[in-house]
Motif scaffolding. Structure first.
Motif, PDB file in Angstrom:
ATOM      1  N   VAL A   7       0.856  -1.193   0.000  1.00 51.07           N
ATOM      2  CA  VAL A   7       0.000   0.000   0.000  1.00 51.07           C
ATOM      3  C   VAL A   7       0.890   1.241   0.000  1.00 51.07           C
ATOM      4  O   VAL A   7       1.764   1.386   0.851  1.00 51.07           O
ATOM      5  N   SER A   9       0.289   5.282   0.190  1.00 54.22           N
ATOM      6  CA  SER A   9      -0.800   6.216   0.468  1.00 54.22           C
ATOM      7  C   SER A   9      -0.307   7.520   1.061  1.00 54.22           C
ATOM      8  O   SER A   9       0.681   7.566   1.795  1.00 54.22           O
ATOM      9  N   THR A  29      -1.863  -1.296  -3.917  1.00 56.59           N
ATOM     10  CA  THR A  29      -2.840  -0.213  -3.794  1.00 56.59           C
ATOM     11  C   THR A  29      -2.105   1.114  -3.744  1.00 56.59           C
ATOM     12  O   THR A  29      -1.201   1.305  -2.923  1.00 56.59           O
TER      13      THR A  29
END
Length: 220
Positions: A7, A9, A29
């Motif tokens: 991830v 982010s 992601t």
């Protein structure tokens, strides 16, 4: 496969090569990242990536907003303002690319390249609910086969053509273009130059409920 379940982010970058990138991994992601003036694709992946989600990221200016080379995934809710907003490219022939959904994005190009350039085909491709402002073509399909593809409910302002499909396709099997609003174009709202392989003719094509509004030149 080198990595799993990655991830990225809430990062910010200025003049990077890639703000977020990936290769040889499963489960990627990229979410809520921000890029300014990237000199390659701000977001996306290289080859051998599975299950990729790219959502709610922002790209301001730069060469490209996003290059999607993963085999399957989701591109949702991004703001991509760049020379080219988005490209798909599946380069490793060892796998058949799976489903890809491109939805609810704002994409704006600043030069005459295609806004969304589909150069790598997925076995199930959905392009829906996007707002596209293009200095050239809105959505451009390159020279690969089209299989089970839908282009639905997009709003496209294109300086040249709204949706264009090149004429050197090997085959088209399953294409739906429906519910789109395509306007400000100077050449074609929709241009299909179709399959050229007589043994694999274009089939299962539906074009319905679209609105086409070209540029009207002043009489004076």
């Amino acid at each position: 496969i080198r990595s799993r379940n990655v991830v990225m982010s809430k990062n910010k970058g200025l003049r990077t090569r890639h703000m977020c990138d990936a290769a040889q991994c499963i489960g990627v992601t990229q979410v809520l990242n921000e890029s300014t003036d990237s000199h390659r694709a701000a977001f996306g992946t290289h080859e051998a990536v599975f299950n990729c989600i790219i959502k709610t990221n922002t790209c301001f200016s730069g060469y490209s907003g996003l290059t999607f080379r993963a085999y399957n995934g989701l591109v949702n809710g991004n703001i991509l303002i760049a020379d080219i907003a988005m490209t798909t490219s599946v380069m490793d022939s060892g796998y058949v690319a799976g489903p890809l959904s491109i939805k609810n994005n704002y994409m704006e190009t600043t030069n005459t390249s295609a806004n969304m350039y589909i150069a790598g085909m997925h076995s199930l491709l959905s392009i829906s609910g996007n707002e596209i402002i293009a200095a050239g073509a809105g959505i451009w399909f390159s020279s690969l086969d089209i299989i089970n593809t839908s282009i639905k409910d997009n709003v496209i302002s294109a300086a040249t053509s709204g949706v264009e499909i090149e004429n050197n396709k090997q085959s088209i099997d399953g294409l739906t273009i429906s519910g789109n609003e395509i306007y400000n174009y100077t050449t074609n709202g929709l241009k299909m130059r179709g399959a050229v392989n007589a043994s694999l003719p274009a089939k299962n094509i539906k074009v319905s409920n679209n609105t086409f509004l070209p540029v009207f030149e002043s009489a004076g």
